[in-house]
Design an enzyme around this catalytic site. Structure first.
Site, PDB file in Angstrom:
ATOM      1  N   ARG A 246      91.528  53.252  87.105  1.00 11.00           N
ATOM      2  CA  ARG A 246      90.670  52.069  87.014  1.00 11.00           C
ATOM      3  C   ARG A 246      91.330  50.806  87.600  1.00 11.00           C
ATOM      4  NH1 ARG A 246      86.941  55.061  87.110  1.00 11.00           N
ATOM      5  NH2 ARG A 246      84.930  54.802  85.987  1.00 11.00           N
ATOM      6  N   GLU A 275      85.892  45.307  93.167  1.00 10.83           N
ATOM      7  CA  GLU A 275      85.381  46.400  93.835  1.00 10.83           C
ATOM      8  C   GLU A 275      84.304  46.194  94.705  1.00 10.83           C
ATOM      9  OE1 GLU A 275      87.800  49.766  91.781  1.00 10.83           O
ATOM     10  OE2 GLU A 275      85.596  49.828  91.317  1.00 10.83           O
ATOM     11  N   HIS A 294      87.537  53.147  95.793  1.00  6.91           N
ATOM     12  CA  HIS A 294      86.890  53.904  94.665  1.00  6.91           C
ATOM     13  C   HIS A 294      86.354  55.024  94.795  1.00  6.91           C
ATOM     14  CE1 HIS A 294      85.963  53.272  90.038  1.00  6.91           C
ATOM     15  NE2 HIS A 294      86.137  54.534  90.177  1.00  6.91           N
TER      16      HIS A 294
END
Length: 348
Positions: A246, A275, A294
């Protein structure tokens, strides 16, 4: 007649397997809540639901729809929040516990995809693929010796966090490359790792000894900012740093400084504080960084798996069975009473 367990989700689900699996259970009612309407309308619909199947990536979901105390106060019928993936950045575990709401994730469902991605980034960094790509684009790749890489075989790899993803990453590295694996995880006993050939060590020792450092822990108040300037300085000079966990566990400015100084030779980054990161983010422009958005767990197989196990967990709840992968088990006594009052039968 058993009451149907009503589950709402905002916008989209990660894979059709969720809807396909849920449709086989007549005790489940799945409600799609369109994002093409005011937030108040979305919350109104969600307020009738027993379950909230909630996006796990914090920047994909409007803040008002994150599972926090303010939202929960508007959802009197909610019994369960279940994240789309292993992470649950959009959910506040303490707020869930305070509200008598069970919080679940889909831990392990995308372990293969994330582990393969992490190992792929390690190899790309060690073989200096990002730098080679940049040099070729700039017309500066004539001297191949300037891009000499390293083999991962026999290296020491340090895993920060050793749950489902960390263990699968270790297995790939051991079987394919004979790596020595160190792990730092306060929630995993050394005795459970030793049979897997993984040595549990303090974080300080891992940073000193690892040729490659790979992050596999969740983002929590404990881990936020954990890998900062001091941690990078403690690492072995020329270390490769990879994270598929993360954003905000590592300090992006500190990593940039470590890359510029050569302390960190190369980095593989799948997760970001924002993100997607802004297009002018300095780490995106760094020649020794390989980046992705991601997407480590965004594979067809992983998405099918995490959505299927989520649907099965909701089926467990509809049938009065305890689901797996509960994040806040301390809430169970209060939650059982709320469940029985709402559904008209106890949960086993």
């Amino acid at each position: 007649m058993r009451r149907r367990f009503r589950v709402g989700y905002i916008g989209w689900v990660p894979h059709p397997a969720f809807l396909e699996t849920a449709s086989q259970d007549p005790d489940l009612e799945i409600v799609q809540i369109s994002m093409d309407q005011p937030e108040s309308a979305m919350i109104q619909t969600l307020s009738s639901c027993h379950g909230y199947y909630v996006m796990a990536a914090r920047d994909e979901l409007p803040q008002a729809l994150h599972v926090h105390a303010e939202l929960l106060a508007k959802l009197p019928n909610l019994l369960v929040a279940a994240s789309y993936g292993a992470g649950y950045d959009t959910c506040d575990p303490q707020a869930c516990s305070d509200g008598g709401v069970l919080l679940m994730n889909q831990a392990g469902g995308n372990a293969e995809g994330v582990a393969e991605h992490a190992v792929g980034m390690m190899l790309a960094c060690l073989k200096r693929m990002p730098e080679a790509h940049a040099a070729m684009q700039a017309g500066q790749a004539a001297d191949r010796n300037a891009l000499i890489g390293r083999d991962i075989k026999g290296m020491t790899v340090g895993l920060i966090g050793c749950g489902n993803v960390g263990r699968r990453t270790a297995e790939i590295l051991q079987l394919a490359f004979g790596c020595r694996i160190l792990a730092s995880d306060p929630y995993v006993e050394a005795a459970s790792l030793a049979p897997l050939g993984i040595t549990k060590v303090p974080l300080e020792m891992l940073l000193i000894e690892a040729d490659v450092v790979s992050v596999h822990c969740p983002l929590t108040p404990e881990t936020r900012g954990m890998i900062g300037a001091d941690a990078f300085a403690a690492m072995k000079p020329g270390v490769v740093f990879v994270t598929t966990a993360r954003g905000s566990i590592h300090d992006e400015a500190a990593l940039l400084n470590a890359l510029n100084s050569g302390q960190v030779a190369s980095a593989g980054l799948d997760v970001w504080a924002q993100e997607p990161p802004p297009v002018d983010h300095p780490l995106l422009a760094h020649q020794a960084v390989i980046a992705s958005q991601h997407t480590a767990g965004v594979t067809l197989q992983s998405r099918a798996n995490i959505t299927r196990i989520a649907a099965l967990a909701f089926s467990d709840l509809a049938a009065g069975r305890m689901p797996p992968r509960v994040i806040n088990p301390a809430v169970l006594p209060r939650w059982r009473a709320r469940y029985e009052a709402a559904m008209g039968h106890p949960v086993g």
